[in-house]
Scaffold this motif. Structure first.
Motif, mmCIF file in Angstrom:
data_model
loop_
_atom_site.group_PDB
_atom_site.id
_atom_site.type_symbol
_atom_site.label_atom_id
_atom_site.label_comp_id
_atom_site.label_asym_id
_atom_site.label_seq_id
_atom_site.Cartn_x
_atom_site.Cartn_y
_atom_site.Cartn_z
ATOM 1 N N VAL B 75 1.223 -0.573 0.468
ATOM 2 C CA VAL B 75 0.126 -0.278 0.017
ATOM 3 C C VAL B 75 0.981 1.134 -0.133
ATOM 4 O O VAL B 75 1.514 1.489 1.130
ATOM 5 N N GLN B 76 1.006 1.924 -1.344
ATOM 6 C CA GLN B 76 1.886 3.256 -1.375
ATOM 7 C C GLN B 76 3.777 3.030 -0.900
ATOM 8 O O GLN B 76 3.590 4.152 -0.481
ATOM 9 N N ASP B 77 4.274 2.037 -0.950
ATOM 10 C CA ASP B 77 5.353 1.649 -0.526
ATOM 11 C C ASP B 77 6.056 2.736 -1.628
ATOM 12 O O ASP B 77 6.223 1.902 -2.648
ATOM 13 N N GLY B 78 6.920 3.768 -1.123
ATOM 14 C CA GLY B 78 8.080 3.713 -1.600
ATOM 15 C C GLY B 78 9.250 3.356 -1.874
ATOM 16 O O GLY B 78 9.342 2.816 -1.011
ATOM 17 N N ILE B 79 10.762 2.415 -3.148
ATOM 18 C CA ILE B 79 11.352 1.538 -2.967
ATOM 19 C C ILE B 79 11.941 2.133 -1.882
ATOM 20 O O ILE B 79 13.218 1.736 -1.099
ATOM 21 N N ASP B 80 12.500 4.464 -2.405
ATOM 22 C CA ASP B 80 13.808 4.555 -1.588
ATOM 23 C C ASP B 80 13.242 6.364 -1.148
ATOM 24 O O ASP B 80 12.166 6.642 -2.189
ATOM 25 N N LEU B 81 14.161 7.187 -1.067
ATOM 26 C CA LEU B 81 14.257 8.019 -0.825
ATOM 27 C C LEU B 81 15.665 9.174 -1.593
ATOM 28 O O LEU B 81 16.461 8.776 -0.718
ATOM 29 N N ILE B 82 14.886 10.029 -2.132
ATOM 30 C CA ILE B 82 16.279 10.282 -3.088
ATOM 31 C C ILE B 82 16.704 11.226 -3.104
ATOM 32 O O ILE B 82 15.638 12.000 -2.444
ATOM 33 N N ALA B 159 -0.652 -3.282 7.931
ATOM 34 C CA ALA B 159 0.253 -2.289 6.761
ATOM 35 C C ALA B 159 0.536 -1.227 8.507
ATOM 36 O O ALA B 159 -1.150 -0.116 8.256
ATOM 37 N N ASP B 160 1.535 -1.288 9.279
ATOM 38 C CA ASP B 160 1.967 -0.339 10.252
ATOM 39 C C ASP B 160 2.384 1.220 9.846
ATOM 40 O O ASP B 160 3.136 1.056 8.770
ATOM 41 N N ASP B 161 2.127 2.603 10.162
ATOM 42 C CA ASP B 161 3.189 3.434 10.007
ATOM 43 C C ASP B 161 3.893 3.865 11.610
ATOM 44 O O ASP B 161 3.839 3.498 12.427
ATOM 45 N N THR B 162 5.423 3.826 10.120
ATOM 46 C CA THR B 162 6.187 3.734 12.150
ATOM 47 C C THR B 162 6.888 5.324 11.602
ATOM 48 O O THR B 162 6.580 5.447 9.987
ATOM 49 N N ILE B 163 7.937 5.971 12.132
ATOM 50 C CA ILE B 163 8.902 6.755 11.387
ATOM 51 C C ILE B 163 10.062 6.480 12.074
ATOM 52 O O ILE B 163 10.604 6.060 13.462
ATOM 53 N N ILE B 164 11.166 7.086 10.885
ATOM 54 C CA ILE B 164 12.807 5.981 11.218
ATOM 55 C C ILE B 164 13.089 7.513 10.695
ATOM 56 O O ILE B 164 13.138 8.564 10.196
ATOM 57 N N GLU B 165 14.409 8.084 11.688
ATOM 58 C CA GLU B 165 15.450 9.002 11.815
ATOM 59 C C GLU B 165 16.333 8.285 11.232
ATOM 60 O O GLU B 165 17.125 7.165 11.575
ATOM 61 N N VAL B 166 17.066 8.443 10.187
ATOM 62 C CA VAL B 166 18.271 7.868 9.425
ATOM 63 C C VAL B 166 19.461 9.358 9.272
ATOM 64 O O VAL B 166 19.223 10.343 8.876
ATOM 65 N N ASN B 193 -13.843 -2.401 18.147
ATOM 66 C CA ASN B 193 -14.601 -3.712 17.619
ATOM 67 C C ASN B 193 -14.212 -3.673 15.778
ATOM 68 O O ASN B 193 -14.288 -4.545 15.483
ATOM 69 N N ILE B 194 -15.057 -2.427 15.692
ATOM 70 C CA ILE B 194 -14.848 -2.613 13.555
ATOM 71 C C ILE B 194 -13.594 -2.504 13.453
ATOM 72 O O ILE B 194 -12.633 -3.521 12.454
ATOM 73 N N LEU B 195 -12.269 -1.882 13.966
ATOM 74 C CA LEU B 195 -11.079 -2.138 13.570
ATOM 75 C C LEU B 195 -10.447 -3.438 13.553
ATOM 76 O O LEU B 195 -9.456 -4.160 13.106
ATOM 77 N N ALA B 196 -11.014 -4.810 14.725
ATOM 78 C CA ALA B 196 -10.575 -6.000 15.000
ATOM 79 C C ALA B 196 -11.553 -5.797 14.316
ATOM 80 O O ALA B 196 -10.182 -7.060 13.324
ATOM 81 N N ARG B 197 -12.491 -6.066 13.350
ATOM 82 C CA ARG B 197 -12.403 -6.445 12.447
ATOM 83 C C ARG B 197 -12.907 -6.707 11.117
ATOM 84 O O ARG B 197 -12.168 -6.852 10.325
ATOM 85 N N ASP B 198 -12.145 -5.067 11.254
ATOM 86 C CA ASP B 198 -12.280 -4.322 9.908
ATOM 87 C C ASP B 198 -10.930 -3.227 8.952
ATOM 88 O O ASP B 198 -11.047 -1.967 9.764
ATOM 89 N N PRO B 199 -9.544 -3.913 9.572
ATOM 90 C CA PRO B 199 -8.798 -2.565 10.323
ATOM 91 C C PRO B 199 -8.485 -1.601 8.947
ATOM 92 O O PRO B 199 -7.447 -1.296 7.863
ATOM 93 N N ASN B 200 -9.196 -1.000 8.319
ATOM 94 C CA ASN B 200 -9.163 -0.847 6.756
ATOM 95 C C ASN B 200 -8.118 -1.440 5.733
ATOM 96 O O ASN B 200 -7.876 -1.326 5.161
ATOM 97 N N MET B 201 -8.863 -3.183 5.381
ATOM 98 C CA MET B 201 -7.990 -4.390 4.909
ATOM 99 C C MET B 201 -8.120 -3.337 3.568
ATOM 100 O O MET B 201 -9.044 -2.936 2.972
ATOM 101 N N ARG B 202 -7.174 -3.917 3.019
ATOM 102 C CA ARG B 202 -6.401 -3.697 1.212
ATOM 103 C C ARG B 202 -6.132 -4.635 0.617
ATOM 104 O O ARG B 202 -5.573 -5.529 1.598
ATOM 105 N N THR B 203 -6.091 -4.779 -0.213
ATOM 106 C CA THR B 203 -5.695 -6.013 -1.169
ATOM 107 C C THR B 203 -4.712 -6.002 -1.231
ATOM 108 O O THR B 203 -4.847 -7.747 -1.647
ATOM 109 N N ALA B 204 -4.069 -5.691 -0.788
ATOM 110 C CA ALA B 204 -2.472 -6.599 -1.485
ATOM 111 C C ALA B 204 -1.776 -6.626 -0.623
ATOM 112 O O ALA B 204 -2.157 -7.556 0.331
ATOM 113 N N GLY B 205 -0.947 -7.507 -1.836
ATOM 114 C CA GLY B 205 -0.167 -9.021 -0.880
ATOM 115 C C GLY B 205 -1.493 -9.882 -0.147
ATOM 116 O O GLY B 205 -2.102 -10.275 -1.124
ATOM 117 N N PRO B 206 -1.015 -10.100 0.990
ATOM 118 C CA PRO B 206 -2.262 -11.573 1.267
ATOM 119 C C PRO B 206 -2.925 -10.459 2.171
ATOM 120 O O PRO B 206 -3.715 -11.810 3.143
#
Lengths: 284, 484
Positions: B75-82, B159-166, B193-206
Motif C-alpha cells: 500500500v503506497q510503499d516508495g522503494i527509496d528516498l533520494i 500495514a503499520d506506520d512507522t517513523i524512522i530517523e536515518v 470493535n470495527i478495527l478488530a474486524r476491519d482495520p481498513n483492509m486493503r487487497t495488497a499482498g495477503p
C-alpha cells in the motif's frame, strides 16, 4: 514414592502427565485447584511460591511434587517422572499456551542422558504437542537426532556472539565447530530463528574486570558468522535486549541497562549480513 | 468537485503584488517532478522522478523516489528516498529499511517510505526564513510502513506506520512504531470493535489493514508554547495525522508517547465541538517560527469518509463512519483549539451547504503558510492549487493540465512554494499579471453571448427571494439551525 499433582480442570497438559503416570503404574494424588483441591493448592502455593513460576497469564499447570522436589509444566514433570534429576537442565517452565510447549533447552542438559531426553520429547510429540526447542550451539549431536526424528516444530538458536567471544560469553571452553554444526542444523528445521542477546562481556578478568556490552560491530560479526555457516543472508535473526536482573554474575549485575532504542545501532551492521535482522521486542 | 466539461488549465489567476512569488514544485503522475513559475511556465522537469511528495532543497536539488513497490504487494510503499541535484545525479539515497522479496520481483532493500519525510534544519519541509534544510549532511525523518500483527488491534496483518530517523550515512538511529501506542489513541469500544474486524483492509499482498494511514509527519521546531514552559511542544517532538482515524497527534521524540492530540472524537468538549469534526485530514503541522501564525496548527481537513465507530446509515459496519462532502483549511491554536483562520466553502464564496462541495478534495491535499501571511492550498483531487490571502482572496490559481494514464485524474498530492533564490540555476522569471476572466461573459468559439433579444414582460409576477426558498436550508438559515 508418592507424588502429588496439582492440576486445573480441563487442562490438557495435566491429563497427559496423569496418563504418563498411569501407564507406568506411578501412584499419585491429584489436587484440582479449580475444584476440591483449591484449598490444598493455596496452602502448597503459599508454602512454595519461590519455586512456582507465575507468568503474565498466571500459573502454568501441572505442578508435580514428590514432597521435596517441585516440577512445573508438562515437559519438566514428565522428565522428572522418567529420569528423576538426570534431565535437569533440559526442561524449565514455559510461557507458550495450548498445544505449544517451550522451555526445552537442548544445550543445558547432560548429553549422557540423550536416550531419556529424546524419549520425553517423543512422548510429548506422540500426544500431539508442538515443541519449541532452544539451543546455544552445544549438544549438536542431540539436535541432529531431533532433526532426524522430526521432534521439534520450532528451534531457536541463541548465537551468543562471534566465534572469538563464544567461549568467553558462555564461560566454558567451546568447540566452535560444534556451534557451526548446530547453526547448520538449525537452518534445516521447518521453522527456526537465530537470536543474539546483547550481553555484557568480561573483556579482561581481574580484581577490577573490564566489562563492556557486545558492540554493534560484534553483532555484525555474529550475523556474518551465521551467514558463513548457512550460506544465506536471509535467515530470521533477532537482536535481544539484556536485563541486568537476568544476570547471575555479580560483576555484571550493576551494568546500566541498554534501551530498546539503543539496539537500533546494532541492527544496521547485522543487516549487512542478515537482511531480515530485527530487534525483538520484550515480551509484556 | 463540480466541474464543467470544459475549463481552462494552467494558471488562471495571478496577482503578483499580492502573491508571495516563487517557484512551485509538485509531482505529476506519468511525468515527474515539475517546477513551475508563477505564470505556470514549466521551468524544470526531473523526468519520471517519483515524489510522495517532491520537495525542493536550496541549490536546486529535489527529493523524490526512483519508484514504488509493486502495488500487488504493498500500500503506497516508495522503494527509496533520494536527493537529486539539478542535473539529475543522486547525491543521497536511503532504502535500507526492509529487505523485500515479493513473488516474481527482484529481491531488494526498500525504504517503504510514504507520504512524508523531513530533512534536519527545517521542521516542515517548506520555506521558513532562517530554517533551511541541510543539503549535504543531517539526519532525515522518514514516514514508512512495516507489516506486523498486533493482537490488541486485530488478528489481521497490518500495514503499520512507522517513523524512522536515518543519518547521512543511512543508519537508522531512531524508530517509532504507531501500533505500539494503540492504548494512547483513545478509541472507544465501538471503534475497537470495527478495527478488530476491519482495520481498513486493503487487497495488497495477503491483505493488510492500513489501519491509521498516517499521511503527514513533521517536527514542531522552536515555538512559543515550549518557550512558555509547555513541555508537550518540545521542539524535537513530532506531529502527525492519521486520516483513517481522524487523529492529529504530537508524540514525544524522547519517549514516543502521545503528548497532545485531537481526535478521534470531536464531541468530548465544547472546544472540540467548536473546532468541528475533522475527517480524513492531511498535512497537519505546526506553523514554524518566523511565519505568520507561528505555533498554530495548520491542516487540510478533507472531509470525505474516515473514522471508526458506531454503525450509522452511511456506515453499516462502523468503518469510515464520519462523512462530509466539503473540505476546510483550518489554522487553530493547539492550546485552546480556537480556530484562528480558516478557508472553507463559506470563505470561498460558496453558499453553504448546498454549494459547499465546490471546495472539496476527499483525499490528498495540503496547506503551506507563506511568509507574507498567504496560504498555498493544494486542493488535491481536482489538481487545483490556490494562493489565498488572510482575507480569503484568491491571488493565484493553477489547475493541473496533466491527467494520469493509469490513474485518470489530474490530482496533485501536495505542492510546495519555494523562493526564487533556491534555484540559482534559473534567471528570475517575469511576473505577468493574469486578470480573472469574467465567466459570465467568457465564451468558447461558436457560443453566443448572454442577453435575450426577445423579452416579454409578464404582469403580476413577484421579485425573486433569497436562499431560504431552496429545497433545503442554506446560508443563514442553515447556520442558525446548526447553532440550535
Amino acid at each position: 514414592m508418592s507424588y502429588t499433582i496439582y492440576t486445573a480442570t480441563g487442562c490438557t497438559r495435566c491429563k497427559i502427565v496423569k496418563q504418563f503416570m498411569r501407564e507406568r503404574g506411578i501412584d499419585y494424588v491429584e489436587q484440582d485447584m479449580k475444584a476440591a483441591g483449591k484449598e490444598a493448592f493455596q496452602k502448597f502455593y503459599i508454602a512454595n511460591r519461590k519455586s512456582i513460576f507465575r507468568g503474565p497469564a498466571g500459573v502454568e499447570f501441572p505442578i508435580l511434587t514428590d514432597g521435596s522436589t517441585i516440577r512445573q509444566g508438562i515437559g519438566a514433570s514428565i522428565a522428572f517422572l522418567r529420569a528423576n534429576h538426570q534431565l535437569d537442565g533440559f526442561f524449565s517452565v514455559g510461557i507458550l499456551h495450548k498445544e505449544w510447549v517451550d522451555g526445552i533447552h537442548i544445550s543445558s542438559g547432560n548429553p549422557e542422558y540423550a536416550v531419556e531426553f529424546l524419549e520425553v520429547l517423543r512422548y510429548l510429540k506422540g500426544n500431539n504437542m508442538k515443541l519449541q526447542l532452544d539451543t546455544n550451539g552445544l549438544n549438536s549431536q542431540l539436535l541432529q537426532q531431533i532433526l532426524d526424528e522430526g521432534l521439534a516444530d520450532v528451534v531457536i538458536m541463541n548465537v551468543v556472539g562471534p566465534r572469538e567471544l563464544y567461549s568467553g560469553i558462555l564461560g566454558q571452553d567451546v568447540d566452535i565447530t560444534e556451534v557451526e554444526k548446530t547453526i547448520s542444523l538449525v537452518s534445516r528445521f521447518p521453522e527456526y530463528k537465530f537470536q543474539t542477546m546483547v550481553v555484557p562481556v568480561i573483556r579482561q578478568e581481574g580484581d577490577q574486570p573490564e566489562v563492556r556490552y557486545l558492540t554493534a560491530q560484534e553483532i555484525g560479526e555474529t550475523a556474518k558468522f551465521i551467514q558463513e555457516v548457512t550460506g544465506s543472508m536471509k535467515n530470521p535473526y533477532y537482536i535481544k535486549l539484556w536485563q541486568p536482573k537476568e544476570a547471575s554474575d555479580p560483576r555484571v549485575k550493576t551494568m546500566e541497562p541498554m534501551t530498546p532504542a539503543g539496539l537500533l545501532s546494532y541492527r544496521n551492521p547485522a543487516r549487512v549480513h542478515q537482511v531480515f535482522a530485527e530487534i525483538e521486542k520484550a515480551s509484556t | 468537485m463540480t466541474y464543467p466539461s470544459i475549463y481552462p488549465t494552467g494558471v488562471t489567476i495571478y496577482n503578483p503584488e499580492k502573491c508571495w512569488n516563487g517557484y512551485t514544485i509538485f509531482q505529476v503522475e506519468d511525468l515527474g517532478a515539475l517546477l513551475i513559475n508563477m505564470n505556470g511556465g514549466e521551468v524544470k522537469l526531473w523526468k519520471n522522478l517519483h515524489g510522495f511528495p517532491n520537495k525542493l532543497l536550496p541549490g536546486g536539488q529535489v527529493f523524490g523516489h526512483t519508484g514504488e513497490r509493486n502495488i500487488a504487494f504493498s500500500v503506497q510503499d516508495g522503494i527509496d528516498l533520494i536527493q537529486v541535484d539539478w542535473d539529475g545525479n543522486i547525491v543521497w539515497k536511503f532504502n535500507q529499511y526492509e529487505f523485500i522479496e515479493d513473488p516474481g520481483e527482484q529481491p531488494q532493500w526498500m525504504a517503504r517510505q510514504h507520504h512524508d519525510f523531513q530533512r534536519a534544519g527545517n521542521p516542515v519541509g517548506y520555506y521558513v526564513p532562517g530554517m533551511e534544510p541541510q543539503v549535504d549532511k543531517g539526519n532525515t525523518l522518514i514516514l514508512c510502513h512495516k507489516n506486523l500483527v498486533n493482537p490488541k488491534i486485530s488478528d489481521k496483518l497490518l500495514a503499520d506506520d512507522t517513523i524512522i530517523e536515518v543519518d547521512w550515512e543511512g543508519n537508522i538511529v531512531w524508530e517509532w512504531v504507531c501500533s505500539d501506542h494503540f492504548d494512547e489513541y483513545g478509541f472507544r469500544e465501538d471503534a475497537k470493535n470495527i478495527l478488530a474486524r476491519d482495520p481498513n483492509m486493503r487487497t495488497a499482498g495477503p491483505g493488510m489493514g492500513d489501519w491509521m494511514h498516517i499521511n503527514s509527519m513533521s517536527v514542531l521546531g522552536p515555538n512559543k508554547w515550549y518557550d512558555a514552559g509547555d513541555e508537550r511542544f518540545h521542539p524535537e517532538n513530532i506531529i502527525w495525522d492519521a486520516r483513517e482515524a481522524n487523529i492529529i497527534a504530537i508524540i514525544s521524540k524522547q519517549t514516543g508517547k502521545v503528548v497532545w492530540k485531537v481526535g478521534p472524537y470531536y464531541d468530548t468538549s465544547e472546544e472540540l465541538k467548536k473546532l468541528g469534526w475533522i475527517i480524513g485530514q492531511h498535512h497537519a503541522h505546526m506553523i514554524p517560527r518566523g511565519l505568520p501564525g507561528e505555533g498554530n496548527i495548520l491542516v487540510f481537513d478533507n472531509g470525505g469518509w474516515a473514522g471508526y465507530g458506531a454503525p450509522n446509515p452511511s456506515s453499516p459496519t462502523g468503518a469510515k463512519n464520519a462523512l462530509r462532502d466539503y473540505s476546510r483549511v483550518l489554522e487553530f491554536d493547539p492550546t485552546t483549539l480556537e480556530i484562528i483562520w480558516q478557508y472553507t466553502p463559506s470563505e470561498a464564496g460558496y453558499l453553504h451547504p448546498v454549494d459547499s462541495n465546490r471546495f472539496y478534495s476527499p483525499f490528498i491535499s495540503g496547506a503551506q503558510r507563506l511568509p507574507n501571511g498567504n496560504t498555498l492550498i493544494t486542493e488535491g483531487s481536482g489538481g487545483r492549487l490556490i494562493e489565498v490571502t488572510p482575507d480569503h482572496e484568491i491571488v493565484w490559481e493553477y489547475i493541473s493540465p496533466y491527467w494520469g494514464k493509469a490513474f485518470p485524474m489530474n490530482m496533485i498530492y501536495r505542492a510546495y512554494r519555494v523562493p526564487y533564490e533556491w534555484v540559482p540555476q534559473l534567471e528570475f522569471p517575469q511576473e505577468v499579471p493574469i486578470q480573472r476572466i469574467d465567466v459570465t461573459t467568457f465564451r468558447v468559439p461558436g457560443a453566443e453571448p448572454c442577453g435575450c433579444s426577445n423579452v416579454t414582460e409578464v404582469a403580476g409576477v413577484l421579485p425573486y427571494q433569497a436562499d431560504n426558498t431552496l429545497c433545503v436550508a442554506a446560508g443563514d438559515e442553515f447556520d442558525d439551525k446548526q447553532k440550535e
